[in-house]
Design an enzyme around this catalytic site. Structure first.
Site, PDB file in Angstrom:
ATOM      1  N   ASN A   6       0.843  -1.372  -0.019  1.00  0.00           N
ATOM      2  CA  ASN A   6      -0.118  -0.001   0.297  1.00  0.00           C
ATOM      3  C   ASN A   6       0.910   1.121   0.049  1.00  0.00           C
ATOM      4  O   ASN A   6       1.589   1.551   0.911  1.00  0.00           O
ATOM      5  CB  ASN A   6      -0.883  -0.112   1.199  1.00  0.00           C
ATOM      6  N   TRP A   7       0.892   1.951  -1.238  1.00  0.00           N
ATOM      7  CA  TRP A   7       1.859   2.968  -1.523  1.00  0.00           C
ATOM      8  C   TRP A   7       1.269   4.310  -0.804  1.00  0.00           C
ATOM      9  O   TRP A   7       1.988   5.491  -0.645  1.00  0.00           O
ATOM     10  CB  TRP A   7       2.360   3.181  -2.878  1.00  0.00           C
ATOM     11  N   LYS A   8      -0.047   4.254  -0.395  1.00  0.00           N
ATOM     12  CA  LYS A   8      -0.655   5.563   0.098  1.00  0.00           C
ATOM     13  C   LYS A   8      -0.516   6.679  -0.694  1.00  0.00           C
ATOM     14  O   LYS A   8      -0.489   6.427  -1.901  1.00  0.00           O
ATOM     15  CB  LYS A   8       0.010   5.734   1.553  1.00  0.00           C
ATOM     16  N   HIS A  94      -9.670   1.643   4.762  1.00  0.00           N
ATOM     17  CA  HIS A  94      -8.345   1.876   5.525  1.00  0.00           C
ATOM     18  C   HIS A  94      -8.687   2.862   6.622  1.00  0.00           C
ATOM     19  O   HIS A  94      -9.486   3.785   6.444  1.00  0.00           O
ATOM     20  CB  HIS A  94      -7.264   2.317   4.650  1.00  0.00           C
ATOM     21  N   GLU A  96      -7.096   5.045   7.718  1.00  0.00           N
ATOM     22  CA  GLU A  96      -6.765   6.623   7.599  1.00  0.00           C
ATOM     23  C   GLU A  96      -8.033   7.389   6.638  1.00  0.00           C
ATOM     24  O   GLU A  96      -8.237   8.710   6.756  1.00  0.00           O
ATOM     25  CB  GLU A  96      -5.433   6.674   6.471  1.00  0.00           C
ATOM     26  N   GLU A 163      -5.755  -4.352  10.751  1.00  0.00           N
ATOM     27  CA  GLU A 163      -4.569  -3.443  10.750  1.00  0.00           C
ATOM     28  C   GLU A 163      -4.882  -2.716  12.015  1.00  0.00           C
ATOM     29  O   GLU A 163      -5.890  -1.498  12.245  1.00  0.00           O
ATOM     30  CB  GLU A 163      -4.584  -2.470   9.503  1.00  0.00           C
ATOM     31  N   GLY A 169       2.348   2.618  11.137  1.00  0.00           N
ATOM     32  CA  GLY A 169       3.327   3.626  10.973  1.00  0.00           C
ATOM     33  C   GLY A 169       4.035   4.004  12.323  1.00  0.00           C
ATOM     34  O   GLY A 169       4.803   5.032  12.482  1.00  0.00           O
ATOM     35  N   SER A 202       2.822  -1.488  10.410  1.00  0.00           N
ATOM     36  CA  SER A 202       4.519  -1.616  10.776  1.00  0.00           C
ATOM     37  C   SER A 202       5.261  -2.888  10.312  1.00  0.00           C
ATOM     38  O   SER A 202       6.170  -3.122  11.047  1.00  0.00           O
ATOM     39  CB  SER A 202       4.982  -1.462  12.189  1.00  0.00           C
ATOM     40  N   GLY A 224       4.753   1.674   4.720  1.00  0.00           N
ATOM     41  CA  GLY A 224       5.971   2.292   4.610  1.00  0.00           C
ATOM     42  C   GLY A 224       7.116   1.396   3.884  1.00  0.00           C
ATOM     43  O   GLY A 224       7.724   1.686   3.037  1.00  0.00           O
TER      44      GLY A 224
END
Ligand code: 13P
Length: 241
Positions: A6-8, A94, A96, A163, A169, A202, A224
Site C-alpha cells: 500500500n503506497w498511500k 483503511h 486513514e 490493521e 506507522g 509496521s 512504509g
C-alpha cells in the site's frame, strides 16, 4: 502468501525505475509461493499496469467511490474506472479514511460496488489504541465485519486486513499471542466462505520473523516498507526462510 504494497500518497513517475528489482525477483525461484500486489496512488495505476505487463505482479487501487456509474463526483473515481485501468484489487475501509469520516455503512456500499466491478476487495478493520485500552477490540472488529459486509455477495473474493490503528506507522506490532487470538476471532465470524486474512501495521524486514510465525495468516498489507524495493523483497524472502 500475499504481499500487498500500500503506497498511500507516495510515489511519482520516477518510482517506476525502483520496480525493476521487484520485477526481476518476481520472475525468480526465490519468490516461492509469494503473490505480489501493488496498490499505488491512482495516478500511477496505469503506468504500474504497463510496467507489470510481462510478470505476475498484480495491481490494486486504494479506495473507490460507492457509485457504479460515472457521475458528478469531483475528485473521485469508481470501481469500474479502477478495473478499466488494470486494477484487480481495491483496498476499502483503511483507517486513514475511516478517520476522515468513512463509516461502516459507506464502506459497505463501496464493497458492493467493487464486487459488481469484479474487483477483489481488501477490507481493512482494526481498533484504535483507546479502544484497545478499554478492552473493546473484539467489539469493534465484530461491528466492522458485520456492518461492512452486510448483504454482500457471498461468492465474492474477499481479503480481511487486520490493521490495528495504533500499529500503523508506529513501529509497534501486537504480541504474538494477542495477534493469534484476534486472527482466530476474526475467522470465527465467517461460517461459509472464509476470506483470506492479512495482517498490516509496521510490517518490516525485522519483525517479519515474528509475524510469519502467526498461525492462519494468508499474508501482509505493507505500507512504509513496501516503498523500498529491497525491504519489500526482504520481507517476502524472510517469510519463506
Ligand atoms: P505501515 O506498514 O507503514 O505501518 O502501514 C500499514 C498500512 O496502513 C497498510 O495499509
Amino acid at each position: 502468501m500475499y504481499f500487498i504494497a500500500n503506497w498511500k500518497m507516495y510515489g511519482n513517475i520516477k518510482s517506476l525505475n525502483t520496480l525493476n528489482k521487484v520485477i526481476k525477483f518476481s520472475k525468480s525461484k526465490e519468490i516461492k509461493k509469494g503473490r505480489l500486489i501493488y496498490c499505488p496512488p491512482f495516478t500511477l495505476i496505469i503506468p504500474f499496469f504497463k510496467k507489470f505487463q510481462n510478470c505476475l505482479i498484480d495491481i490494486g487501487g486504494q479506495n473507490c467511490h460507492e457509485n457504479d456509474d460515472y457521475g458528478p463526483h469531483t475528485g473521485f473515481i469508481n470501481s469500474k474506472m479502477l478495473k478499466n485501468s488494470g486494477a484487480n484489487y481495491v483496498i476499502i475501509g483503511h483507517s486513514e479514511n475511516r478517520e476522515k469520516g468513512e463509516t461502516n455503512k459507506l464502506i459497505n456500499q463501496k464493497i458492493k460496488s467493487a464486487i459488481r466491478a469484479k474487483l477483489k476487495v481488501i477490507l481493512c478493520i482494526g481498533e484504535t489504541l483507546e479502544e484497545k485500552n478499554k478492552g473493546k477490540t473484539k467489539l469493534i472488529l465484530s461491528k466492522q465485519i458485520k456492518l461492512c459486509l452486510d448483504k454482500i455477495n457471498k461468492k465474492a473474493t474477499l481479503f480481511i486486513a487486520y490493521e490495528p490503528v495504533w500499529s500503523i506507522g508506529t513501529g509497534k506490532i501486537p504480541k504474538t499471542k494477542e495477534l493469534e487470538n484476534t486472527i482466530r476471532f476474526i475467522k470465527s465470524k465467517f461460517k461459509k466462505k472464509m476470506p483470506k486474512i492479512l495482517y498490516g501495521g509496521s510490517v518490516n524486514p525485522k519483525n517479519i520473523y515474528n509475524l510469519k510465525m502467526i498461525k492462519d495468516l494468508d499474508g501482509f498489507l505493507i505500507g512504509g516498507a513496501s516503498q523500498n524495493s529491497k525491504n519489500f523483497i526482504d520481507i517476502v524472502k524472510k517469510t519463506y526462510n
